[in-house]
Write an enzyme that holds these catalytic residues in place. Structure first.
Site, PDB file in Angstrom:
ATOM      1  NE  ARG A 199      58.855  22.173  28.380  1.00 19.35           N
ATOM      2  CZ  ARG A 199      57.621  22.008  27.950  1.00 19.35           C
ATOM      3  NH1 ARG A 199      56.839  21.078  28.468  1.00 19.35           N
ATOM      4  NH2 ARG A 199      57.126  22.801  27.013  1.00 19.35           N
ATOM      5  NE  ARG A 292      55.257  24.202  30.832  1.00 19.19           N
ATOM      6  CZ  ARG A 292      54.665  23.991  29.672  1.00 19.19           C
ATOM      7  NH1 ARG A 292      53.680  23.133  29.576  1.00 19.19           N
ATOM      8  NH2 ARG A 292      55.061  24.635  28.578  1.00 19.19           N
ATOM      9  NE  ARG A 303      56.378  26.890  24.223  1.00 15.62           N
ATOM     10  CZ  ARG A 303      56.273  25.560  24.259  1.00 15.62           C
ATOM     11  NH1 ARG A 303      55.247  25.007  24.860  1.00 15.62           N
ATOM     12  NH2 ARG A 303      57.183  24.778  23.727  1.00 15.62           N
TER      13      ARG A 303
HETATM   14  N1  LIG Z   1      43.530  23.754  36.323  1.00 16.34           N
HETATM   15  C1  LIG Z   1      44.718  24.299  36.606  1.00 16.34           C
HETATM   16  N2  LIG Z   1      44.806  25.330  37.461  1.00 16.34           N
HETATM   17  C2  LIG Z   1      45.996  25.898  37.742  1.00 16.34           C
HETATM   18  N3  LIG Z   1      47.179  25.490  37.192  1.00 16.34           N
HETATM   19  C3  LIG Z   1      47.146  24.487  36.341  1.00 16.34           C
HETATM   20  C4  LIG Z   1      45.920  23.827  35.975  1.00 16.34           C
HETATM   21  N4  LIG Z   1      46.178  22.868  35.064  1.00 16.34           N
HETATM   22  C5  LIG Z   1      47.519  22.905  34.872  1.00 16.34           C
HETATM   23  N5  LIG Z   1      48.102  23.867  35.645  1.00 16.34           N
HETATM   24  C6  LIG Z   1      49.527  24.227  35.693  1.00 16.34           C
HETATM   25  O1  LIG Z   1      49.790  24.976  34.496  1.00 16.34           O
HETATM   26  C7  LIG Z   1      51.084  24.652  33.979  1.00 16.34           C
HETATM   27  C8  LIG Z   1      50.943  24.179  32.539  1.00 16.34           C
HETATM   28  O2  LIG Z   1      50.265  22.929  32.524  1.00 16.34           O
HETATM   29  P1  LIG Z   1      50.585  21.820  31.432  1.00 16.34           P
HETATM   30  O3  LIG Z   1      52.067  21.625  31.315  1.00 16.34           O
HETATM   31  O4  LIG Z   1      49.758  20.646  31.766  1.00 16.34           O
HETATM   32  O5  LIG Z   1      50.061  22.562  30.130  1.00 16.34           O
HETATM   33  P2  LIG Z   1      50.013  22.054  28.617  1.00 16.34           P
HETATM   34  O6  LIG Z   1      48.740  22.533  28.038  1.00 16.34           O
HETATM   35  O7  LIG Z   1      50.269  20.591  28.549  1.00 16.34           O
HETATM   36  O8  LIG Z   1      51.209  22.842  27.976  1.00 16.34           O
HETATM   37  P3  LIG Z   1      52.063  22.537  26.623  1.00 16.34           P
HETATM   38  O9  LIG Z   1      51.108  22.587  25.497  1.00 16.34           O
HETATM   39  O10 LIG Z   1      53.060  23.628  26.571  1.00 16.34           O
HETATM   40  O11 LIG Z   1      52.686  21.191  26.767  1.00 16.34           O
HETATM   41  C9  LIG Z   1      51.685  23.613  34.911  1.00 16.34           C
HETATM   42  O12 LIG Z   1      52.562  24.245  35.808  1.00 16.34           O
HETATM   43  C10 LIG Z   1      50.466  23.021  35.635  1.00 16.34           C
HETATM   44  O13 LIG Z   1      50.802  22.591  36.938  1.00 16.34           O
HETATM   45  N1  LIG Z   2      50.659  18.731  15.870  1.00 23.86           N
HETATM   46  C1  LIG Z   2      51.244  18.217  16.966  1.00 23.86           C
HETATM   47  N2  LIG Z   2      51.386  18.972  18.073  1.00 23.86           N
HETATM   48  C2  LIG Z   2      51.955  18.411  19.144  1.00 23.86           C
HETATM   49  C3  LIG Z   2      52.385  17.077  19.163  1.00 23.86           C
HETATM   50  N3  LIG Z   2      52.915  16.811  20.378  1.00 23.86           N
HETATM   51  C4  LIG Z   2      52.783  17.928  21.103  1.00 23.86           C
HETATM   52  N4  LIG Z   2      52.193  18.896  20.374  1.00 23.86           N
HETATM   53  C5  LIG Z   2      51.840  20.257  20.785  1.00 23.86           C
HETATM   54  O1  LIG Z   2      52.981  21.065  20.819  1.00 23.86           O
HETATM   55  C6  LIG Z   2      52.767  22.137  21.716  1.00 23.86           C
HETATM   56  C7  LIG Z   2      53.972  22.371  22.555  1.00 23.86           C
HETATM   57  O2  LIG Z   2      54.263  21.263  23.343  1.00 23.86           O
HETATM   58  P1  LIG Z   2      55.456  21.327  24.424  1.00 23.86           P
HETATM   59  O3  LIG Z   2      55.552  19.943  24.970  1.00 23.86           O
HETATM   60  O4  LIG Z   2      56.676  21.752  23.696  1.00 23.86           O
HETATM   61  O5  LIG Z   2      55.028  22.348  25.455  1.00 23.86           O
HETATM   62  C8  LIG Z   2      51.535  21.760  22.534  1.00 23.86           C
HETATM   63  O6  LIG Z   2      50.445  22.545  22.067  1.00 23.86           O
HETATM   64  C9  LIG Z   2      51.291  20.334  22.178  1.00 23.86           C
HETATM   65  O7  LIG Z   2      49.904  20.008  22.183  1.00 23.86           O
HETATM   66  C10 LIG Z   2      52.229  16.313  17.959  1.00 23.86           C
HETATM   67  O8  LIG Z   2      52.578  15.127  17.858  1.00 23.86           O
HETATM   68  N5  LIG Z   2      51.653  16.924  16.902  1.00 23.86           N
END
Ligand SMILES: Nc1ncnc2c1ncn2[C@@H]1O[C@H](COP(=O)(O)OP(=O)(O)OP(=O)(O)O)[C@@H](O)[C@H]1O
Ligand SMILES: Nc1nc2c(ncn2[C@@H]2O[C@H](COP(=O)(O)O)[C@@H](O)[C@H]2O)c(=O)[nH]1
Length: 320
Positions: A199, A292, A303
Site C-alpha cells: 500500500r 482506511r 474481506r
Molecule cells: N478502535 C478503533 N476505533 C475506530 N477506528 C479504528 C479503531 N482501531 C482502528 N481503527 C481504524 O480502522 C482502520 C483499520 O485498522 P487497522 O488497519 O489497524 O486494521 P487491521 O485489523 O490491522 O486490518 P488488516 O487485517 O486488514 O491489516 C484504520 O483506518 C484505523 O485507523
Molecule cells: N496467516 C497469516 N496471516 C497474515 C500474516 N500477515 C498478515 N496476515 C493477515 O492477513 C490479513 C490481511 O492483511 P493486510 O495487511 O493485507 O490487510 C490480516 O488478517 C492479517 O492478520 C501472516 O504472516 N500469516
C-alpha cells in the site's frame, strides 16, 4: 476473545503475565521434575546409550545422536520402521542444536520429542524434535518423504510470543503500533511475507517482506515458515527467521496473523498467547475498513465476507 475497546488494556496486562500459559509451564515442570526427582539419565521413556537416544512413537523408533563424537549431542536423526525393519534417514529441518555433553529424550503428545541437555540452565530454551506436528505433516506431504524438524520452546524467564488475530479492518495493526510505541524495548513485530502489493506508505522489510508467489512457494517448501495461509486471495506467512530476529533481540514477539495462521501456530511448538480481536459490530467493521481507504470496493466486499467466517472461527475457545 477480546472486544476492541478492551484490547489495549488486555495487551497491557500481558506485560504482567509471566509463565501464564499452560504448555510452557507444564514442560518446564516435566523437565525439572524428571531431572530433580527421578534422575537425569534413567527417568525418561527413551533408552539412553552413550550419546544416542531411542524413542518409540507408534511403529517408528527415532534414534537421535550417535555421530562421530560419542561424547557430544550430534544432530543426526534416523528412523527405524518396526513393521518392515527398514531404516530411513529423514530430511531434518530447523536450527540444529549446539553440541553438548549428554542429553535425554522423551516423547510428548506423540508428535514431538523433548530433548533435555545435561547441565542446562533455567533460562535455556527447551529443544524439541518435531516428528508429527502440523508443520512436519505438511512438509512430509509436500516432499513425499520422512521429515523431522528441530524447534525451540520457552521456559524459565523466556517470553512467549503474542498472536493478534481478527477480521481485516478490526484494528490489529493499530493496536500493535500503539503497543510498540509505548513499549519499544519490550515488543518486536514479526515481519510477515506476503504476495500482495504494497500500500502507499508501506515499506518492504518493515510492514511486510513483499515477495512473489514462486519465491514464497519455494521457501515454504524449504521449511522456512512457521505458518502460512492464503488470505483474501494472497499468500501470507511467518518465517522462522522473522520470529528469531525479534527473540534474538531479547524482545517478546508480536504476530499479526489471520485465523488460519493462528490455528497453525497453536498446533506448532511456538508456545504463543493467542488473542482474537472482535469489532463492536459488523457495521463498525465495515466503517473502519472503508475509512482506511486502502482496498477497492471488490476487495472490501471480499474481506467482509471472509470476516463472517473468521468471527465464527474466533469463537472457538480452544484456539484463543
Ligand atoms: N478502535 C478503533 N476505533 C475506530 N477506528 C479504528 C479503531 N482501531 C482502528 N481503527 C481504524 O480502522 C482502520 C483499520 O485498522 P487497522 O488497519 O489497524 O486494521 P487491521 O485489523 O490491522 O486490518 P488488516 O487485517 O486488514 O491489516 C484504520 O483506518 C484505523 O485507523
Ligand atoms: N496467516 C497469516 N496471516 C497474515 C500474516 N500477515 C498478515 N496476515 C493477515 O492477513 C490479513 C490481511 O492483511 P493486510 O495487511 O493485507 O490487510 C490480516 O488478517 C492479517 O492478520 C501472516 O504472516 N500469516
Amino acid at each position: 476473545m477480546a472486544s476492541n475497546t478492551q484490547d489495549f488494556a488486555i495487551m497491557r496486562r500481558i506485560l504482567h503475565w509471566r509463565h501464564s500459559c499452560s504448555m510452557g509451564e507444564d514442560t518446564a515442570f516435566i523437565v525439572n521434575d524428571l531431572q530433580n526427582q527421578i534422575g537425569f539419565e534413567n527417568g525418561f521413556s527413551s533408552k539412553f546409550k552413550g550419546c544416542k537416544t531411542t524413542t518409540t512413537i507408534g511403529d517408528k523408533t527415532y534414534v537421535i545422536g550417535g555421530g562421530n563424537d560419542e561424547s557430544t549431542l550430534s544432530v543426526e536423526v534416523r528412523i527405524f520402521y518396526q513393521a518392515t525393519g527398514n531404516w530411513v534417514t529423514p530430511i531434518v529441518l530447523g536450527s540444529k542444536p549446539n553440541a553438548c555433553k549428554g542429553f535425554s529424550a522423551i516423547s510428548l503428545n506423540d508428535d514431538r520429542i523433548l530433548i533435555v541437555k545435561k547441565g542446562r540452565t533455567p533460562d535455556d530454551c527447551i529443544l524439541f524434535l518435531e516428528v508429527d506436528t502440523w508443520f512436519v505433516r505438511e512438509q512430509k506431504k509436500t516432499r513425499g518423504t520422512e521429515v523431522v524438524a528441530w524447534s525451540k520452546g520457552v521456559m524459565g524467564d523466556a517470553e512467549k510470543p503474542v498472536v493478534i488475530s481478527g477480521p481485516s479492518g478490526v484494528g490489529k495493526g493499530t493496536l500493535i503500533s500503539m503497543l510498540m510505541k509505548e513499549f519499544p524495548y519490550m515488543f518486536g513485530f514479526s515481519v510477515s511475507h506476503t504476495t500482495r502489493a504494497p500500500r502507499g506508505m508501506e515499506k518492504d522489510g518493515v510492514h511486510y517482506h513483499f515477495t512473489e508467489q514462486s519465491i514464497m512457494d519455494k521457501e515454504i517448501k524449504d521449511g522456512k515458515f512457521v505458518e502460512y495461509a492464503s488470505v483474501h486471495g494472497n499468500l501470507y506467512g511467518t518465517s522462522i527467521e522473522a520470529v528469531e530476529v525479534v527473540t534474538d533481540a531479547g524482545k517478546r514477539c508480536i504476530l499479526d496473523i489471520d485465523v488460519q495462521g493462528a490455528r497453525s501456530v497453536r498446533a506448532s511448538s511456538l508456545e504463543a498467547i493467542l488473542i482474537f480481536i472482535c469489532p463492536p459490530s459488523m457495521k463498525e467493521l465495515e466503517t473502519r475498513l472503508r475509512s482506511r481507504g486502502t482496498e477497492t470496493e471488490e476487495q472490501i466486499l471480499k474481506r467482509l465476507r471472509n470476516a463472517e467466517v473468521e468471527m465464527e472461527q474466533g469463537k472457538i475457545i480452544r484456539h484463543f
